[in-house]
Design an enzyme around this catalytic site. Structure first.
Site, mmCIF file in Angstrom:
data_model
loop_
_atom_site.group_PDB
_atom_site.id
_atom_site.type_symbol
_atom_site.label_atom_id
_atom_site.label_comp_id
_atom_site.label_asym_id
_atom_site.label_seq_id
_atom_site.Cartn_x
_atom_site.Cartn_y
_atom_site.Cartn_z
ATOM 1 N N LYS A 233 0.870 -1.184 0.000
ATOM 2 C CA LYS A 233 0.000 0.000 0.000
ATOM 3 C C LYS A 233 0.898 1.222 0.000
ATOM 4 O O LYS A 233 2.017 1.176 0.524
ATOM 5 C CB LYS A 233 -0.877 0.025 1.260
ATOM 6 C CG LYS A 233 -2.118 0.870 1.106
ATOM 7 C CD LYS A 233 -3.212 0.082 0.411
ATOM 8 C CE LYS A 233 -4.423 0.916 0.095
ATOM 9 N NZ LYS A 233 -5.540 0.043 -0.329
ATOM 10 N N ASP B 160 -7.125 4.192 -4.498
ATOM 11 C CA ASP B 160 -7.761 4.002 -3.187
ATOM 12 C C ASP B 160 -8.411 5.358 -2.883
ATOM 13 O O ASP B 160 -8.667 6.146 -3.813
ATOM 14 C CB ASP B 160 -6.735 3.586 -2.121
ATOM 15 C CG ASP B 160 -7.388 3.049 -0.850
ATOM 16 O OD1 ASP B 160 -7.836 1.895 -0.837
ATOM 17 O OD2 ASP B 160 -7.480 3.799 0.154
HETATM 18 P P1 NDP Z 1 -13.114 7.366 -2.765
HETATM 19 O O1 NDP Z 1 -12.094 8.402 -2.506
HETATM 20 O O2 NDP Z 1 -13.627 7.184 -4.150
HETATM 21 O O3 NDP Z 1 -14.390 7.597 -1.825
HETATM 22 C C1 NDP Z 1 -14.257 7.657 -0.450
HETATM 23 C C2 NDP Z 1 -15.617 7.988 0.155
HETATM 24 O O4 NDP Z 1 -15.550 7.865 1.564
HETATM 25 C C3 NDP Z 1 -16.054 9.416 -0.137
HETATM 26 O O5 NDP Z 1 -17.455 9.476 -0.198
HETATM 27 C C4 NDP Z 1 -15.509 10.173 1.070
HETATM 28 O O6 NDP Z 1 -16.218 11.361 1.369
HETATM 29 C C5 NDP Z 1 -15.725 9.138 2.179
HETATM 30 N N1 NDP Z 1 -14.725 9.317 3.231
HETATM 31 C C6 NDP Z 1 -13.376 9.272 3.099
HETATM 32 N N2 NDP Z 1 -12.783 9.515 4.279
HETATM 33 C C7 NDP Z 1 -13.779 9.716 5.165
HETATM 34 C C8 NDP Z 1 -13.808 10.015 6.544
HETATM 35 N N3 NDP Z 1 -12.667 10.156 7.252
HETATM 36 N N4 NDP Z 1 -15.017 10.154 7.147
HETATM 37 C C9 NDP Z 1 -16.156 10.019 6.444
HETATM 38 N N5 NDP Z 1 -16.200 9.735 5.128
HETATM 39 C C10 NDP Z 1 -15.024 9.583 4.501
HETATM 40 O O7 NDP Z 1 -12.489 6.010 -2.204
HETATM 41 P P2 NDP Z 1 -12.935 4.504 -2.506
HETATM 42 O O8 NDP Z 1 -14.398 4.427 -2.710
HETATM 43 O O9 NDP Z 1 -12.016 3.958 -3.525
HETATM 44 O O10 NDP Z 1 -12.554 3.788 -1.119
HETATM 45 C C11 NDP Z 1 -13.483 3.628 -0.054
HETATM 46 C C12 NDP Z 1 -13.005 2.513 0.866
HETATM 47 O O11 NDP Z 1 -12.912 1.288 0.129
HETATM 48 C C13 NDP Z 1 -11.618 2.716 1.498
HETATM 49 O O12 NDP Z 1 -11.612 2.110 2.769
HETATM 50 C C14 NDP Z 1 -10.708 1.925 0.553
HETATM 51 O O13 NDP Z 1 -9.512 1.526 1.195
HETATM 52 C C15 NDP Z 1 -11.604 0.739 0.261
HETATM 53 N N6 NDP Z 1 -11.298 -0.041 -0.947
HETATM 54 C C16 NDP Z 1 -11.207 0.558 -2.168
HETATM 55 C C17 NDP Z 1 -10.967 -0.208 -3.292
HETATM 56 C C18 NDP Z 1 -10.948 0.375 -4.656
HETATM 57 O O14 NDP Z 1 -10.851 -0.389 -5.619
HETATM 58 N N7 NDP Z 1 -11.088 1.683 -4.838
HETATM 59 C C19 NDP Z 1 -10.738 -1.656 -3.189
HETATM 60 C C20 NDP Z 1 -10.930 -2.198 -1.866
HETATM 61 C C21 NDP Z 1 -11.182 -1.387 -0.798
HETATM 62 P P3 NDP Z 1 -16.014 12.712 0.510
HETATM 63 O O15 NDP Z 1 -16.835 12.525 -0.724
HETATM 64 O O16 NDP Z 1 -16.530 13.814 1.400
HETATM 65 O O17 NDP Z 1 -14.547 12.809 0.224
HETATM 66 O O1 2IT Z 2 -7.761 -1.849 -0.896
HETATM 67 C C1 2IT Z 2 -7.696 -2.308 -2.046
HETATM 68 O O2 2IT Z 2 -7.799 -3.523 -2.273
HETATM 69 C C2 2IT Z 2 -7.512 -1.372 -3.158
HETATM 70 N N1 2IT Z 2 -7.500 -0.162 -2.937
HETATM 71 C C3 2IT Z 2 -7.329 -1.885 -4.558
HETATM 72 C C4 2IT Z 2 -5.899 -2.275 -4.798
HETATM 73 C C5 2IT Z 2 -5.564 -2.653 -6.213
HETATM 74 O O3 2IT Z 2 -4.367 -2.891 -6.431
HETATM 75 O O4 2IT Z 2 -6.431 -2.708 -7.084
#
Ligand code: NDP
Ligand code: 2IT
Length: 447
Positions: free
Chosen positions: A127, A167
């Protein structure tokens, strides 16, 4: 060899990693389920496998210097935690958020090792990211930061070494800026990042994969109890990449989605968020980049509650899909009191360890992030495969493979987590992810 004991193991880990509470939390959740298994399997105990798997292979930190639109020179800190490369090239996302610290990235890298192992694909875990705050920055500032970040990171990554992705705070736009800079510096066109644009090496369905995969995992959990989504209410947190496609798939499979959230609060639409409303949310969050509160102007039947999270809304299903520790013990009690039967984590470690204990006490269907959200990195793995083959599969083909992988992950959790009348998915995912990496380390000897 002396048997492992949770408290003394954790004391040592905390002493060696001071000031990193999220990392301690992630390890404790895993160690609690793994230690009995390791004690029963002396080959892992004798080879100090847990000690090795909780120490990153290496941590890289660097300065990122860039210029803002007013001509000020700005300095941020970048990191890449290459946690464990035993079963494949390091793989895992990059997070740009003001809250990012080394401890955050160590927790995420540690979880990623087990998650990537669960996908059945050959990927190690990593990461990275930065404390850069993308909020309120212009597109030009984002581009300059991404280019400066990659100018440092590029020397540590490569298609067979370490393959980053997105992420929080890193989506298609940022991956494009970083890929463009890598290609320019390295003079090499390879699959060094995933989540790329479809026009230059991206995979169909990668954007959708984490959210869709999370819902496919929930579908498998429900199927164990001969149940499905029809007529069920769902609350979702977050409104970013993962949340948006969780909502889309839930709607497609017959659930009524009542909420989404952002940093400012949560949106509750008692009539349900349909495909048209979701498109509006995507416009607000992906294009306009404004608060979800704007939604109520177009759909006045909905409310936006500032400073609160959605767990108080009565629901059958909950999909925490925003960030770590967004669902605490009290929230878990509230969900249980309101009759929630399933919690499926799109985010990484959204539930505190005390919240998890509440789910375990009630023996609900609880899919921990490292299993439930593994669909994203799984399709990243398939993006790497397509890049190596220099071809692109259709959306339908990738989506079908995603469903197959989520089924396999679920089956692996069942294999190690089936208890009397209940499935302990935490135990299943932790042991299921551990075994492959541990066996690789054993085979390699002392490394
Ligand atoms: P994004 O940046 O696209 O979206 C994040 C969302 O969560 C936004 O709506 C944001 O609000 C909100 N958010 C972020 N931080 C906070 C906080 N401290 N308090 C409240 N709300 C918060 O990220 P992703 O959707 O990609 O990621 C979301 C989660 O999923 C994370 O935990 C990430 O590690 C996990 N994840 C992501 C993957 C991926 O493929 N993208 C894969 C596996 C897991 P705002 O709109 O106000 O910024
Ligand atoms: O938390 C996760 O699994 C991710 N943000 C996706 C990682 C990736 O390499 O696609």
């Amino acid at each position: 060899m002396q048997k492992l004991e949770l408290n003394s193991f954790m004391q040592g880990l905390i002493r060696r990693n001071p000031g990193q509470p999220e990392f301690h939390q992630a390890v404790e959740e895993v160690a609690e389920k793994l230690i009995p298994f390791i004690n029963e399997n002396p080959k892992y105990l004798d080879a100090s496998i847990l000690e090795r798997m909780t120490e990153p292979d290496r941590v890289i930190s660097f300065r990122v210097t860039w210029m803002d639109d007013d001509g000020n020179i700005r300095v941020n800190r970048g990191h890449r935690v290459q946690f464990n490369g035993a079963i494949g090239p390091y793989k895992g996302g990059l997070r740009f958020d003001k809250s990012v610290s080394l401890g955050t990235l160590k927790f995420l890298g540690f979880e990623q090792v087990l998650k990537n192992s669960l996908t059945t694909l050959p990927m190690g875990g990593a990461k990275g990211g930065s404390d850069f705050n993308p909020k309120g920055k212009s597109e030009a500032e984002i581009m300059r930061f991404c280019q400066a970040f990659m100018t440092e990171l590029y020397r540590y990554i490569g298609k067979d070494t370490d393959v980053p992705a997105g992420d929080i705070g890193v989506g298609g736009r940022e991956v494009s800026f970083m890929f463009g800079q890598y290609r320019r510096i390295a003079n090499e066109y390879t699959g060094v990042l995933t989540g790329k644009n479809l026009a230059f090496g991206g995979s169909n369905a990668r954007t959708e994969a984490t959210g869709y995969g999370s819902v496919y995992f929930a579908k498998e959990m429900l199927a164990v109890r001969n149940d499905d989504f029809n007529g069920k209410k769902a609350v979702v947190s977050g409104s970013g990449n993962v949340a948006q496609y969780t909502v889309e798939k839930l709607i497609q499979l017959g659930a009524t989605v009542l909420t989404v959230s952002d940093r400012g609060g949560f949106l509750h639409d008692p009539d349900g968020i349909d495909a048209e409303k979701l498109a509006h949310i995507q416009q607000l969050k992906n294009v306009d980049r404004v608060s979800l509160g704007e939604y109520t102007k177009k759909y006045p039947g909905a409310t936006y509650t500032e400073g609160e999270r959605p767990w108080g809304v009565k629901t059958d299903l909950a999909f925490p899909s925003a960030t770590q520790n967004e669902l605490d013990e009290k929230d878990a009690e509230t969900l249980m009191a309101n009759g929630c039967i399933l919690v499926c984590e799109g985010a990484n470690m959204p539930s505190t360890n005390k919240a998890v204990k509440v789910f375990e006490k009630h023996q609900i269907m609880y899919g921990p992030g490292k299993a439930a959200n593994a669909g994203g990195v799984a399709i990243s793995g398939l993006e790497m495969t397509q890049n190596s083959m220099r071809l692109q599969w259709s959306f339908e083909e990738v989506d079908e493979k995603l469903q197959g992988i989520m089924k396999k992950i679920h089956a692996k959790c069942m294999k190690y987590g089936q208890e009397d009348g209940w499935v302990d998915y935490v135990k299943g995912a932790n042991i299921g992810g551990f075994v492959k990496v541990a066996d690789a380390l054993l085979a390699y000897g002392v490394i």
